[in-house]
Design a protein around this motif. Structure first.
Motif, short mmCIF file in Angstrom:
data_model
loop_
_atom_site.label_atom_id
_atom_site.label_comp_id
_atom_site.label_asym_id
_atom_site.label_seq_id
_atom_site.Cartn_x
_atom_site.Cartn_y
_atom_site.Cartn_z
N LEU A 76 10.52 8.01 -2.71
CA LEU A 76 9.70 7.06 -1.97
C LEU A 76 10.35 6.79 -0.63
N ASP A 77 9.67 7.19 0.45
CA ASP A 77 10.14 6.90 1.80
C ASP A 77 9.83 5.43 2.09
N LEU A 78 10.85 4.61 2.24
CA LEU A 78 10.65 3.18 2.39
C LEU A 78 10.18 2.79 3.79
N GLY A 79 10.24 3.71 4.73
CA GLY A 79 9.70 3.45 6.06
C GLY A 79 8.20 3.70 6.10
N LEU A 80 7.78 4.82 5.49
CA LEU A 80 6.36 5.19 5.45
C LEU A 80 5.65 4.65 4.22
N MET A 81 6.42 4.17 3.22
CA MET A 81 5.88 3.78 1.92
C MET A 81 5.03 4.92 1.36
N GLU A 82 5.65 6.08 1.29
CA GLU A 82 4.96 7.28 0.84
C GLU A 82 5.79 7.98 -0.24
N PHE A 83 5.14 8.27 -1.36
CA PHE A 83 5.78 8.99 -2.46
C PHE A 83 5.60 10.49 -2.26
N SER A 84 6.57 11.26 -2.68
CA SER A 84 6.43 12.72 -2.68
C SER A 84 7.33 13.30 -3.77
N PRO A 85 6.87 14.36 -4.45
CA PRO A 85 7.73 15.01 -5.45
C PRO A 85 8.85 15.76 -4.75
N VAL A 86 9.98 15.81 -5.39
CA VAL A 86 11.13 16.52 -4.82
C VAL A 86 11.27 17.87 -5.51
N LYS A 87 11.21 18.93 -4.73
CA LYS A 87 11.40 20.27 -5.27
C LYS A 87 12.90 20.53 -5.34
N THR A 88 13.40 20.67 -6.54
CA THR A 88 14.84 20.82 -6.73
C THR A 88 15.22 22.24 -7.11
N SER A 89 16.48 22.55 -6.93
CA SER A 89 17.04 23.84 -7.36
C SER A 89 18.28 23.57 -8.21
N ILE A 147 0.88 -1.18 0.00
CA ILE A 147 0.00 0.00 0.00
C ILE A 147 0.91 1.22 0.00
N VAL A 148 0.78 2.05 -1.02
CA VAL A 148 1.65 3.22 -1.18
C VAL A 148 0.81 4.48 -1.07
N ASN A 149 1.25 5.40 -0.24
CA ASN A 149 0.55 6.67 -0.05
C ASN A 149 1.29 7.79 -0.75
N GLY A 150 0.71 8.98 -0.66
CA GLY A 150 1.36 10.16 -1.21
C GLY A 150 1.07 10.38 -2.68
N GLU A 151 1.84 11.26 -3.30
CA GLU A 151 1.68 11.64 -4.70
C GLU A 151 2.62 10.80 -5.56
N LYS A 152 2.06 9.86 -6.30
CA LYS A 152 2.87 8.94 -7.09
C LYS A 152 3.35 9.61 -8.36
N PRO A 153 4.52 9.18 -8.88
CA PRO A 153 4.97 9.65 -10.19
C PRO A 153 4.01 9.18 -11.28
N ALA A 154 3.99 9.89 -12.39
CA ALA A 154 3.21 9.45 -13.54
C ALA A 154 3.80 8.14 -14.07
N PRO A 155 3.00 7.31 -14.75
CA PRO A 155 3.54 6.08 -15.34
C PRO A 155 4.73 6.40 -16.24
N ARG A 156 5.74 5.53 -16.23
CA ARG A 156 6.94 5.80 -17.01
C ARG A 156 7.79 4.55 -17.16
N SER A 157 8.73 4.63 -18.09
CA SER A 157 9.73 3.58 -18.27
C SER A 157 11.03 4.26 -18.66
N GLY A 158 12.13 3.50 -18.63
CA GLY A 158 13.42 4.09 -18.98
C GLY A 158 13.91 5.11 -17.99
N HIS A 159 13.37 5.12 -16.79
CA HIS A 159 13.77 6.05 -15.75
C HIS A 159 14.93 5.45 -14.94
N SER A 160 15.40 6.18 -13.96
CA SER A 160 16.43 5.66 -13.07
C SER A 160 15.89 5.70 -11.64
N ALA A 161 16.46 4.85 -10.79
CA ALA A 161 16.07 4.83 -9.38
C ALA A 161 17.27 4.40 -8.56
N CYS A 162 17.50 5.06 -7.46
CA CYS A 162 18.60 4.66 -6.58
C CYS A 162 18.17 4.78 -5.12
#
Length: 538
Positions: free
Chosen positions: A409-422, A370-385
């Motif tokens: 994705l916070d693996l403790g809370l299983m919650e997605f959130s967008p990252v505001k970058t600069s 069960i994943v909470n929060g704001e999920k990324p849009a469907p995609r492929s060819g992305h990266s994850a670390c």
């Protein structure tokens, strides 16, 4: 010689019909009936000063399905409805003459497909915008076990400069419709033959692979298993052929390669691209999941025990759809699979995933959390670390959009959130390289933007959420996508084994980059390294 013309064959029992001639105009459109199962497009006659013929296949809503080009070097293209299923409700074929330009002729047929993955066609770019995004249910993903729209998402290759995307059926004369179409096949047999090929020295044909190193390829995985060793698995090279030398062992002490397909016992994974290979340092096993090969899509799990050197095919419980160009991250002994392309979902003909599937090796079972929060849009060819108990997801694509957003994705809370970058963020891309550099930074390099392969590099700092661009000749000199980037500790042979292990924990890291393609028909087999400390310069 007869006048130039473009001809088409619709179905096995139909004669060729001319759909465009130089006398009649520069553009023509033809309606394709829903019952047509095969289409072949070819040219005949003197090309003159014309350099290409643009081809676009659109569905009944006039939404582009596939784009390609005919050139004096690639005079034929073919598609089968059974492979792509793209005109089940009818379609429109539009051809347009291009010429009287000073553009150089590209001996490579660059084919770009608008689909969900990809030489794969990874036609992803954010070049066009469509009506709006569709929501796909998990049920659609689970049902999408049949063949995909374009064999394997060729991102595998795209438009005139294509790299990754799905492909249609390729013509043996050179009309590739898949990722990274290639130039004339290299035949390193004699000097007289070599002078006829204009391919780059770094390009290596899968048919003429050297015995001392892997053939040129993209879409492979390179997985470190200890400070001195990494394992190369899979990939696809020239002429859309899957590598006949799919498994290699890299010895990082002297950067030498050893063919490894026969080193391990048990059933080796079938050749594929778009798969993932993830190493678990606790059990010292490599987990290979998913990928695609022509019409086949995989959801199997193969395990290589690096101590006994034995392959095992897992009989897993639970449900997971066939996926390619997904990401797979190891956390606390479990595999976290996100995104990817899955074949022929219903009711729409493209299917990128936005779901997470977890594989538990101990129980040999797949399950969905069960994943909470704001999920990324469907995609492929992305990266994850994985960093500090979080998975950072960057980029990717879902036709016709290419992304450069970041989610966590916070693996403790299983919650997605967008990252505001600069800072200076990378442009939209997929099939890029990604490597963790430290506890708080990772590298993004190259990739494919739907039009071209890229060579730029960026570092993201997770503490400050800031991007910084990186200028380094070794990284920025050659555009590439579908390549592998890993980091490994600099080895040290001095002292006892215990002393070496202590030194390795604090040893400086080395970045290794292997393979990929340039979207111009070249596939690389080069391997270069650099100290990670040299990447800290902005």
């Amino acid at each position: 010689m007869q006048d130039f013309g473009v001809y088409a064959i619709f179905g096995l029992d139909e004669p060729p019909q001319q759909i465009l001639s130089r006398r009649e105009g520069w553009q023509s459109s033809v309606e394709i009936q829903s019952g047509v199962q095969l289409m072949v497009l070819f040219t005949r006659g003197d090309w003159g000063t014309r350099d290409s013929v643009s081809v676009e296949l659109s569905d009944e809503r006039n939404t582009p399905i596939t784009m390609a080009k005919l050139t004096p070097f690639n005079k034929c293209l073919s598609w089968e409805a059974g492979e792509d299923g793209v005109w089940s409700s009818g379609a429109t074929l539009t051809v347009k003459l291009n010429g009287d330009t000073n553009d150089l002729l590209d001996p490579v047929q660059t084919f770009s497909q608008m689909e969900c993955t990809p030489e794969c066609t990874p036609t992803v770019p954010a070049l066009r915008e469509c009506a709006g995004k569709r929501k796909r249910s998990q049920g659609e993903e689970a049902e999408g076990i049949s063949e995909g729209r374009g064999k394997e998402n060729i991102c595998p290759n795209a438009s005139e400069k294509a790299t990754p995307h799905r492909r249609g059926k390729s013509n043996p004369r050179g009309g590739q419709t898949r990722l990274f179409p290639q130039k004339e096949e290299q035949t390193a047999t004699s000097a007289s033959q070599n002078h006829k090929t204009k391919s780059k020295q770094t390009k290596t044909s899968s048919q003429t692979a050297q015995l001392d190193k892997p053939s040129g390829r993209w879409g492979q995985t390179l997985c470190p298993i200890d400070p001195q060793t990494a394992i190369l698995i899979g990939g696809q090279g020239a002429r859309m052929q899957f590598c006949k030398d799919p498994i290699w062992k890299l010895c990082t002490e002297d950067l030498s390669w050893v063919p490894a397909e026969t080193l391990a016992e048990g059933p080796t994974p079938e050749a594929r691209i778009g798969h993932t290979a993830t190493y678990d340092p606790e059990s010292k096993r490599i987990f290979v999941f998913g990928g695609s090969k022509h019409k086949k899509w995989f959801n199997d799990v193969h395990i290589l025990d690096t101590q006994s050197w034995r392959w095992t095919l897992v009989e897993a419980q639970g449900k997971v759809p066939p996926l390619a160009y997904h990401s797979c991250s190891m956390f606390r002994g479990e595999l976290f699979v996100f995104g990817g392309v899955f074949p022929r979902p219903h009711p729409e003909p493209d299917g990128c995933s936005d779901s997470i599937y977890i594989f538990n090796p101990e129980m040999a079972i797949w399950y969905q959390p069960i994943v909470n929060g704001e999920k990324p849009a469907p995609r492929s060819g992305h990266s994850a670390c994985v960093m500090q108990g979080r998975i950072f997801v960057f980029g990717g694509w879902d036709t016709p959009v290419c992304f450069n957003d970041m989610f966590m994705l916070d693996l403790g809370l299983m919650e997605f959130s967008p990252v505001k970058t600069s800072g200076t963020a990378p442009s939209p891309r997929s099939w890029h390289g990604c490597a963790v550099l430290s506890e708080s930074s990772f590298l993004i390099h190259g990739g494919y933007n739907g039009n071209n392969a890229l060579s730029d590099a960026f570092i993201f700092n997770t503490d400050t959420s800031c991007w910084s661009s990186l200028t380094l000749p070794q990284l920025n000199s050659v555009p590439r996508a579908g390549h592998s980037i890993i980091t490994m500790p600099t080895t040290c042979k001095k002292g006892s084994i215990d002393e070496q292990e202590e030194l390795l924990e604090s040893a400086p890291q080395t970045l290794l980059v292997f393979g990929g393609g340039d979207n111009e028909g070249s596939f690389f087999s080069d391997l270069f390294t650099m100290p990670v400390k040299d990447l800290s310069r902005d």
